[in-house]
Design an enzyme around this catalytic site. Structure first.
Site, short mmCIF file in Angstrom:
data_model
loop_
_atom_site.label_atom_id
_atom_site.label_comp_id
_atom_site.label_asym_id
_atom_site.label_seq_id
_atom_site.Cartn_x
_atom_site.Cartn_y
_atom_site.Cartn_z
N GLY A 275 1.85 2.02 -4.16
CA GLY A 275 3.08 1.25 -4.34
C GLY A 275 2.76 -0.03 -5.08
O GLY A 275 3.44 -0.40 -6.03
N GLU A 312 2.05 -7.56 -0.04
CA GLU A 312 1.01 -7.91 -1.02
C GLU A 312 0.66 -9.39 -0.96
O GLU A 312 -0.50 -9.78 -1.04
CB GLU A 312 1.45 -7.54 -2.43
CG GLU A 312 1.78 -6.06 -2.64
CD GLU A 312 0.71 -5.13 -2.15
OE1 GLU A 312 -0.49 -5.47 -2.24
OE2 GLU A 312 1.06 -4.04 -1.64
#
Ligand SMILES: [Zn+2]
Length: 879
Positions: A275, A312
């Site tokens: 992703g 992230e």
């Protein structure tokens, strides 16, 4: 890294034979200078590299990692002397050894390397992509692929600083971890882009991207921010900038440590296997994980993008600033990022009701953890394949669930303080699991390490029997634990396995006399304890935070729980329904009791995640367990149950609705159309989807996906054509994803065949092959035809998947089978292929098939009897 919940990604697997692939410690790196020149005519690149190292023991050879690298020249410079090195390659170990004639003394040295590499098509290392017909290069190093981009010491504990530069064609931009410090003309029609020195970081966090990209710019607290993408898509990056600022604000406070990397670039590229990837200061995403149009995206899509971004950015601290010493502790990286991302998103968008979603997410890993072939969270791994196999639902989902349990046990602020201290103590360094456990134990004064260890070093999930007797102002609690298995034949087979579990009790929300949870630390097979207050049916999983299943052994208790279920908090209703379902699987509950519970809850239930908990089970029953003869009755029963709810909600959002209420509408209508096959719902969906194709304002964004999917169910060739065209032509990433997913759902045989052909066409990118094929396989009634396609086109499908995933295709393809004929075909075909099938993935799939067949045997008669009664009831009702 943010893994996708791809059919294939879920089933990553375990080890072949461990080989000694660790590097010797006689030479360790401090700093890299790296100059890369990609050549898009030959799909190669040249590299000029200087590695500054410390020689710790006198040696005449240096071993480092390299794969698919052609060495041109290697010179080692030490104590003012240069020596040309001989290069010996060990392709299997992905290592190169440089031998010099004269031994190197301990102290500093430099290795100068000229080499050539390949811009490969495998989505790993420094690789080739294609956006709008134009080539570009992207990178993905985690776990062990930086060695394909540059020779190096590719182990996470060998942190170094990096000076990275590129020589690129005019008109192309370059991105990397450090701040860009210069961009000068030359050499020969090209330009040279240099990036400043990075902080100390691991090789798996290096970012390299070169291509035609444009950026949106912003700033947060003095940190320059950019969101970059192909020029025709960059406009969809505004939402990402907002989400980024929210996440940075949250993390700066949470960690009591300001974002440490000077700038933050986030780059969306058209071809990306995972992703997203948390490269230090330069995060790379697949387009659908970063870009969206907030005007047309559903909240589900917005939440998903916000969540990936927060995941992230959370890694910038947990993973990048403080990094695990070795891959066996990657769970801590990924589980923590998963845990912290939803906290950050919750603080940004409290209206999304993330708390209930977390309780649902904590239940997800139980599916795999109730199988014998599950793994423990912390697992040794040496080879790249073993390391890659650790990025699974156990590392992400189970770890996050355990962290949520620990947080509710020691308190949110205590947890945060322990983590902030851990961050300060280990910044720019590496840690092992014990460092983290100690930080939490020290902060809380509780033995958190015992809880964490029992979950991190053991397989499986505990099943806890809870009995309670009110004795005036207190309640006597008796707890018993055992390992839970979904397979009734295995239940009771692990009597020695014991967890240290905080079992926490609250009272009914409507009758809150107690201020917070009361926790009993269960660390033996059985324990008695006393809690405050009188509770005959003490609910043993306060706020759904515990990672365990609960069983209430007496019918009297269960009766009271059912009677009081509506008064419980949503998280607790969810957990009760979930746990009862797992007990059905083992035969400890009758399926009729479970369906009666659903029938009792459904008419009044309006909490999205609770409704999802049972509608997913109803879908599973329809697809796998109910016999074809009983299916119409089952569908009618579901329709009768949910139709009033669907009618109340309608297709039109009402003023003042919350986001979860709007999403609930999509779930209920989706179940009415998909499971109940309610004719009105399907007709209306078909009509609305067609309007939506002409005019995006015809449907509220939260309903677009469900209408488009339901319309595909009965859709004809003309509709297919329109979906296909929209999928190909739209510039909005999430829209292209919506229509790609819907293409997988057409049920007319000729259209399904067309979608299967599409799997192998260039119109589906390699990064999406597994997702698209999985989507077709999971659509109603498509199992057999998809399985035939997988067998017929096995080699062609493999050719489109990254090599690392080849061994996962078959186990993923068979994981949903619940039929003896398909099982036998699966075994026969698996025995005939020459692919090395991932052993643990195969074990999980076999177990899943076996358990599903067992469930049919165990509950089939009961289910048929239940449906026979409903049939009579339904017939009478329709008279
Ligand atoms: Zn991650």
């Amino acid at each position: 890294m943010k893994k996708l919940t791809l059919a294939l990604a879920i089933l990553v697997l375990l080890p072949g034979l461990a080989q000694a692939q660790r590097l010797p410690r006689t030479v360790v790196p401090n700093h890299y200078e790296l100059m890369l020149t990609p050549d898009f005519k030959t799909d190669t690149f040249t590299g000029e590299e200087v590695i500054h190292v410390s020689v710790t023991e006198a040696t005449s050879q240096i071993t480092l990692n390299a794969a698919e690298i052609a060495f041109q020249k290697v010179v080692v410079e030490s104590q003012g002397q240069e020596q040309k090195a001989e290069v010996a390659l060990d392709e299997k170990a992905e290592q190169a050894t440089f031998k010099v004639a004269k031994r190197l003394s301990p102290g500093p040295a430099k290795i100068r390397i000229s080499y050539q590499g390949k811009l490969n098509g495998d989505l790993r290392g420094f690789y080739l992509g294609n956006s709008n017909g134009q080539k570009y290069a992207g990178s993905q190093m985690e776990a062990s692929d930086s060695r394909r981009a540059f020779p190096g010491f590719d182990e996470p504990w060998m942190k170094s600083t990096f000076d990275i530069s590129f020589v690129v064609d005019e008109g192309l931009s370059a991105f990397s971890n450090g701040p860009q410090i210069s961009d000068t003309k030359g050499p020969k029609g090209k330009h040279t882009v240099r990036f400043g020195t990075t902080p100390k970081m691991s090789t798996y966090l290096v970012a390299l991207t070169v291509g035609n990209f444009e950026c949106l710019k912003d700033e947060f607290d003095g940190i320059p921010l950019r969101v970059c993408a192909a020029p025709d898509k960059v406009q969809y990056g505004k939402y990402a900038l907002e989400a980024t600022k929210a996440a940075l604000g949250y993390f700066n406070k949470y960690f009591e440590y300001k974002y440490p990397f000077g700038k933050l670039d986030q780059i969306a590229i058209a071809d990306f296997g995972a992703g997203a990837m948390e490269n230090t200061g330069a995060i790379i995403y697949r387009e659908t994980a970063l870009l969206l149009d907030p005007g047309t995206a559903s909240t589900n899509q917005q939440r998903r993008v916000a969540n990936v971004i927060a995941h992230e950015i959370g890694h910038m601290w947990f993973g990048d600033l403080v990094t695990m010493r070795w891959w066996e502790d990657i769970w801590l990286n990924e589980g923590f990022a998963t845990f912290i991302a939803s906290k950050s998103v919750e603080s940004w968008k409290p209206e999304w009701n993330v708390g209930v979603q977390e309780a649902a997410a904590s239940g997800q890993p139980i599916g795999i953890d109730s199988l014998k072939a599950t793994r423990q969270i912390r697992q040794q791994a040496t080879t790249p394949m073993e390391i890659d196999s650790l990025f699974d639902g156990i590392a992400y989902g189970k770890t996050a669930a355990v962290l949520r349990m620990v947080e509710s046990y020691i308190g949110e602020d205590t947890m945060r303080k322990g983590i902030a201290q851990y961050m300060k103590d280990h910044a720019y360094g590496n840690t092992v699991a014990a460092d983290f456990f100690d930080a939490l134990s020290n902060a809380s004064g509780k033995d958190v390490a015992a809880v964490m260890r029992s979950y991190v070093e053991q397989f499986g999930v505990p099943l806890i029997d809870v009995q309670a007797v009110c004795q005036g102002k207190t309640t006597e609690i008796t707890l018993k634990q055992q390992r839970f298995f979904a397979d009734p034949r295995l239940l009771g087979s692990a009597p020695d396995q014991v967890w240290t579990v905080p079992v926490c009790f609250g009272d009914e929300k409507s009758n809150r006399e107690l201020p917070g949870p009361q926790c009993v630390l269960l660390s033996s097979t059985e324990k008695k304890a006393t809690i405050e207050g009188c509770q005959d049916v003490a609910f043993g999983n306060w706020d759904g935070r515990g990672y365990y299943l609960t069983n209430y052994p007496t019918e009297a208790q269960r009766k009271k729980l059912r009677a009081g279920i509506a008064k419980r908090d949503a998280t607790e209703r969810l957990v009760l329904l979930r746990d009862e379902w797992y007990l059905v699987r083992t035969g400890r509950r009758a399926i009729s009791d479970y369906l009666a519970l659903v029938a009792a809850v459904a008419p009044a239930e309006r909490e999205l995640r609770v409704v999802e908990e049972y509608t997913e089970r109803l879908d599973y029953l329809a697809e796998e367990i109910v016999t074809p003869g009983d299916l119409p009755t089952f569908r009618s029963w579901v329709g009768k149950l949910l139709k009033p709810v669907g009618d109340e909600l309608g297709w039109q959002p009402k003023a003042g609705e919350t986001v979860p209420q709007m999403e609930l509408r999509a779930t209920v209508l989706g179940t009415l159309g998909g499971v109940a096959e309610d004719a009105d719902t399907l007709a209306r969906a078909g009509e609305l989807a067609r309007k939506y194709l002409d005019d995006r304002s015809a449907l509220h964004p939260t309903l677009a996906g469900v209408a488009v999917n339901l319309a595909a169910k009965e859709g004809d060739a003309a509709l297919y054509e329109r979906y296909f065209k929209t999928y190909l032509e739209t510039k909005v990433p999430e829209e292209s994803r919506t229509f790609m997913e819907a293409l997988a759902r057409f049920e007319k045989p000729e259209l399904r065949a067309r979608s299967l052909d599409l799997v192998l066409s260039p119109d589906i990118r390699n990064q999406d092959t597994a997702r698209f094929l999985g989507g077709i396989g999971n659509s109603s009634g498509a199992q057999e035809v998809t399985w035939k396609f997988v067998q017929d086109k096995y080699k062609d499908i493999l050719a489109r998947l990254p090599k690392d995933n080849h061994g996962a295709l078959l186990p993923a393809a068979g994981a949903g089978f619940c039929d003896e004929k398909l099982r036998d075909e699966f075994e026969k075909f698996a025995a005939s292929v020459d692919t090395v099938l991932r052993p643990r993935a195969m074990a999980l799939t076999r177990e899943r098939i076996g358990n599903c067949l067992e469930l049919k045997k165990l509950q089939g008669v009961e289910l048929a009897q239940f449906l026979a009664k409903q049939k009579t009831g339904l017939a009478q009702a329709s008279k």
